[in-house]
Design a protein around this motif. Structure first.
Motif, PDB file in Angstrom:
ATOM      1  N   LEU A  72      10.606   4.598   4.608  1.00 27.45           N
ATOM      2  CA  LEU A  72      10.417   3.428   3.560  1.00 27.45           C
ATOM      3  C   LEU A  72       9.087   3.716   3.235  1.00 27.45           C
ATOM      4  O   LEU A  72       8.931   3.431   1.805  1.00 27.45           O
ATOM      5  CB  LEU A  72      10.542   1.992   4.587  1.00 27.45           C
ATOM      6  CG  LEU A  72      11.584   1.503   5.508  1.00 27.45           C
ATOM      7  CD1 LEU A  72      12.223   0.340   5.387  1.00 27.45           C
ATOM      8  CD2 LEU A  72      12.873   1.648   4.013  1.00 27.45           C
ATOM      9  N   ALA A  73       8.083   4.533   3.327  1.00 29.10           N
ATOM     10  CA  ALA A  73       6.629   4.836   3.288  1.00 29.10           C
ATOM     11  C   ALA A  73       7.261   5.281   2.084  1.00 29.10           C
ATOM     12  O   ALA A  73       6.613   5.796   1.421  1.00 29.10           O
ATOM     13  CB  ALA A  73       6.260   4.537   3.742  1.00 29.10           C
ATOM     14  N   LEU A  74       7.973   6.670   2.107  1.00 28.86           N
ATOM     15  CA  LEU A  74       8.666   7.321   0.782  1.00 28.86           C
ATOM     16  C   LEU A  74       8.592   7.111  -0.131  1.00 28.86           C
ATOM     17  O   LEU A  74       8.847   7.250  -1.122  1.00 28.86           O
ATOM     18  CB  LEU A  74       9.007   8.559   1.762  1.00 28.86           C
ATOM     19  CG  LEU A  74       8.582  10.189   2.192  1.00 28.86           C
ATOM     20  CD1 LEU A  74       9.095  10.674   3.337  1.00 28.86           C
ATOM     21  CD2 LEU A  74       7.024  10.386   1.725  1.00 28.86           C
ATOM     22  N   LEU A  75       9.858   6.007   0.083  1.00 27.60           N
ATOM     23  CA  LEU A  75      11.154   5.615  -0.845  1.00 27.60           C
ATOM     24  C   LEU A  75       9.650   4.614  -1.824  1.00 27.60           C
ATOM     25  O   LEU A  75       9.736   4.333  -2.954  1.00 27.60           O
ATOM     26  CB  LEU A  75      11.794   4.298  -0.035  1.00 27.60           C
ATOM     27  CG  LEU A  75      12.804   3.915  -1.009  1.00 27.60           C
ATOM     28  CD1 LEU A  75      13.006   4.727  -2.708  1.00 27.60           C
ATOM     29  CD2 LEU A  75      13.848   2.771  -0.635  1.00 27.60           C
ATOM     30  N   HIS A  76       9.147   3.964  -0.638  1.00 24.74           N
ATOM     31  CA  HIS A  76       8.272   3.043  -1.889  1.00 24.74           C
ATOM     32  C   HIS A  76       6.597   3.093  -2.067  1.00 24.74           C
ATOM     33  O   HIS A  76       5.873   2.406  -2.888  1.00 24.74           O
ATOM     34  CB  HIS A  76       7.523   1.504  -0.750  1.00 24.74           C
ATOM     35  CG  HIS A  76       9.367   0.987  -0.354  1.00 24.74           C
ATOM     36  ND1 HIS A  76      10.226   0.189  -1.808  1.00 24.74           N
ATOM     37  CD2 HIS A  76      10.525   0.214   0.641  1.00 24.74           C
ATOM     38  CE1 HIS A  76      11.280  -0.375  -1.129  1.00 24.74           C
ATOM     39  NE2 HIS A  76      11.292  -0.316  -0.073  1.00 24.74           N
ATOM     40  N   ALA A  77       6.002   4.638  -2.258  1.00 21.49           N
ATOM     41  CA  ALA A  77       4.827   4.926  -2.119  1.00 21.49           C
ATOM     42  C   ALA A  77       5.537   5.092  -3.732  1.00 21.49           C
ATOM     43  O   ALA A  77       5.562   5.863  -4.174  1.00 21.49           O
ATOM     44  CB  ALA A  77       4.751   6.051  -1.204  1.00 21.49           C
ATOM     45  N   ASP A  78       4.116   4.327  -4.732  1.00 19.34           N
ATOM     46  CA  ASP A  78       4.246   5.042  -5.931  1.00 19.34           C
ATOM     47  C   ASP A  78       3.293   6.122  -6.328  1.00 19.34           C
ATOM     48  O   ASP A  78       3.910   7.196  -6.979  1.00 19.34           O
ATOM     49  CB  ASP A  78       3.960   3.632  -6.307  1.00 19.34           C
ATOM     50  CG  ASP A  78       4.622   3.063  -6.811  1.00 19.34           C
ATOM     51  OD1 ASP A  78       5.748   2.888  -6.726  1.00 19.34           O
ATOM     52  OD2 ASP A  78       3.695   1.522  -7.026  1.00 19.34           O
ATOM     53  N   LYS A  79       2.099   5.958  -5.302  1.00 21.25           N
ATOM     54  CA  LYS A  79       1.359   7.506  -5.835  1.00 21.25           C
ATOM     55  C   LYS A  79       0.979   8.054  -4.055  1.00 21.25           C
ATOM     56  O   LYS A  79       0.643   7.884  -3.235  1.00 21.25           O
ATOM     57  CB  LYS A  79       0.021   7.317  -5.887  1.00 21.25           C
ATOM     58  CG  LYS A  79      -1.162   8.907  -5.707  1.00 21.25           C
ATOM     59  CD  LYS A  79      -1.854   8.735  -6.605  1.00 21.25           C
ATOM     60  CE  LYS A  79      -2.829   9.855  -7.430  1.00 21.25           C
ATOM     61  NZ  LYS A  79      -4.173   9.201  -7.689  1.00 21.25           N
ATOM     62  N   ALA A  80       2.532   9.631  -3.909  1.00 15.20           N
ATOM     63  CA  ALA A  80       1.817   9.900  -2.604  1.00 15.20           C
ATOM     64  C   ALA A  80       1.429  11.420  -2.914  1.00 15.20           C
ATOM     65  O   ALA A  80       1.991  11.922  -3.696  1.00 15.20           O
ATOM     66  CB  ALA A  80       3.710  10.014  -2.199  1.00 15.20           C
ATOM     67  N   ILE A  81       0.558  11.638  -1.864  1.00 11.35           N
ATOM     68  CA  ILE A  81       0.173  12.999  -2.125  1.00 11.35           C
ATOM     69  C   ILE A  81       0.462  13.452  -0.888  1.00 11.35           C
ATOM     70  O   ILE A  81       0.551  13.091  -0.084  1.00 11.35           O
ATOM     71  CB  ILE A  81      -1.351  12.399  -2.478  1.00 11.35           C
ATOM     72  CG1 ILE A  81      -2.184  12.234  -0.900  1.00 11.35           C
ATOM     73  CG2 ILE A  81      -1.116  11.999  -3.854  1.00 11.35           C
ATOM     74  CD1 ILE A  81      -3.989  11.881  -1.395  1.00 11.35           C
TER      75      ILE A  81
END
Length: 326
Positions: A199-208
Motif C-alpha cells: 500500500l505504501a508503494l501504491l499510494h506514494a506519489d513521489k517514491a525514490i
C-alpha cells in the motif's frame, strides 16, 4: 525534516540496547518510539540512571503479545516526526544510513527504498541482499554502485522493487502518507508486513530509491522466530492478500503493480507450501484454490496470458494443485 525511529520488541532486551545505542550515536533521529509487545519481564531502558535520553524515547507496552504488526501500528499513532523508519530490535542500521538520510532529505518524498545486507550472504563471502532481491534491483535499473544520490522511481522500477522481500525496515516513510491513506501493518501474527509494503508503494506519489545499504538484517535460521512458524497462522495470509488485491485492482494509475503482486503472491504460495505443517496441508490447498478461483477472472487470466504467460501457467497449476484431494 524530522525523522522518527519505531521499534517493536518482545523479550529482546540486549538487542534493543544495542540498537538504541547505535541510533543515539548516529545523531539523526528526533524521536524514538518503542513498543514492548508483552515482554516478560517488561522492558526497562535504564531506570533513568542515564538522565534524559537524546533523542527522546517513548516506551509503550502491550501487556499481552499482539504481534509485530499491531506493535508497529501503535508506534505510528505516537510518531510526531515528519518521516519514519521502522527497525526490528534484532536488526541494525548499516554505516551508510546517516548519509542515505541526508541525501534523501534533500527531496520531499513520500517513500524512500534502500538496499540492505542479509546475514545469509556471509557464509558465501558476500555483502548485500539475497540474489533474488539483488536481481530485482538490477532489473529496475538501480543495481549499479556508481551513483549514490536517491533517484525517482519510474513505474516499471516501482513494480520491480515491489516484488522484493516485503520487509518494513528497508524504507523511509512520510508519516502523513501513512496516516492519510490508512497505511499500516496487518494485525496478523505473520505476513503482517505485506500490507504496509504494497500500500505504501501504491499510494506514494513521489517514491525514490537509494542504492546505499541502509540496514543489516540478521536471519536466525531454525530459531523460534515468527518467520519460522508453520501453524494455522499461515492461513491468515489470504485475508492480507485479499485486501491488497482489492486496492491494486481499483488503482488505474499503477497497473504494473497488479501483475507484480501476482508474481509475488505466487512465490509466497510456494514458500508457505514448503513450510506449513503437514496436517494443515489440505486446509492450505483448499484456501489457495478458493482464493485464486475468486480472483482469476477470465478477463484477468487472458490479460496475464498475453503479458506474462509463465506467470499465467504457474497460477493455473497452483490453482489445480489446490483442487487435489487430501
Amino acid at each position: 525534516m524530522s525523522l522518527a525511529l519505531a521499534i517493536p520488541v518482545k523479550d529482546d532486551h540486549e538487542a534493543l540496547g544495542r540498537l538504541l545505542g547505535q541510533a543515539r550515536a548516529m545523531g539523526i533521529f528526533d524521536q524514538v518510539v518503542i513498543v514492548d509487545d508483552g515482554s516478560d519481564p517488561p522492558l526497562c531502558l535504564d531506570g533513568g540512571r542515564a538522565g534524559p535520553l537524546r533523542p527522546p524515547v517513548q516506551m509503550l507496552r502491550n501487556d499481552a503479545p499482539q504481534g509485530p504488526g499491531a506493535a508497529r501500528n501503535r508506534a505510528l499513532d505516537h510518531v510526531s516526526a515528519e518521516y519514519l523508519v521502522y527497525m526490528d530490535s534484532d536488526d541494525s542500521f548499516a554505516p551508510e544510513f546517516p548519509a542515505l538520510w541526508r541525501e534523501a532529505s534533500q527531496a520531499r518524498f513520500d517513500l524512500c527504498l534502500y538496499r540492505h545486507h542479509d546475514t545469509r550472504q556471509e557464509p558465501l563471502g558476500r555483502h548485500g541482499q539475497m540474489p533474488q532481491d539483488d536481481g530485482l534491483w538490477r532489473r529496475a535499473g538501480l543495481g549499479g554502485a556508481a551513483w549514490a544520490a536517491p533517484v525517482p522511481l519510474t513505474e516499471p522500477a516501482r513494480a520491480h522493487l515491489a516484488e522484493t522481500a516485503n520487509y518494513p525496515w528497508n524504507k523511509i516513510y512520510r508519516t502523513a502518507l501513512l496516516r492519510e491513506r490508512g497505511i499500516g501493518c496487518a494485525e496478523t501474527l505473520v505476513h503482517e508486513d505485506i500490507r504496509l509494503h504494497w500500500l505504501a508503494l501504491l499510494h506514494a506519489d513521489k517514491a525514490i530509491a537509494s542504492p546505499r545499504i541502509g540496514a543489516l538484517h540478521r536471519v536466525a535460521e531454525g530459531a523460534d522466530r515468527l518467520t519460522n512458524r508453520s501453524g494455522a497462522e499461515r492461513l491468515e495470509v489470504f485475508g492480507v492478500l485479499d485486501e491488497v488485491w482489492g486496492a491494486l485492482a481499483e488503482a488505474r494509475a499503477r497497473r504494473d503493480l497488479l501483475p507484480a503482486f501476482l508474481r509475488f503472491a505466487s512465490g509466497l504460495f510456494d514458500w508457505i507450501r514448503g513450510r506449513i505443517a503437514p496436517d494443515l496441508a489440505p486446509r492450505w490447498r483448499e484456501a489457495l484454490r478458493a482464493f485464486l478461483m475468486a480472483r482469476l477472472t477470465p478477463e484477468l487470466a487472458a490479460e496475464l496470458a498475453r503479458r506474462d504467460p509463465v506467470l499465467a501457467l504457474r497460477l493455473t497449476l497452483q490453482m489445480a494443485e489446490g483442487g487435489l484431494s487430501s
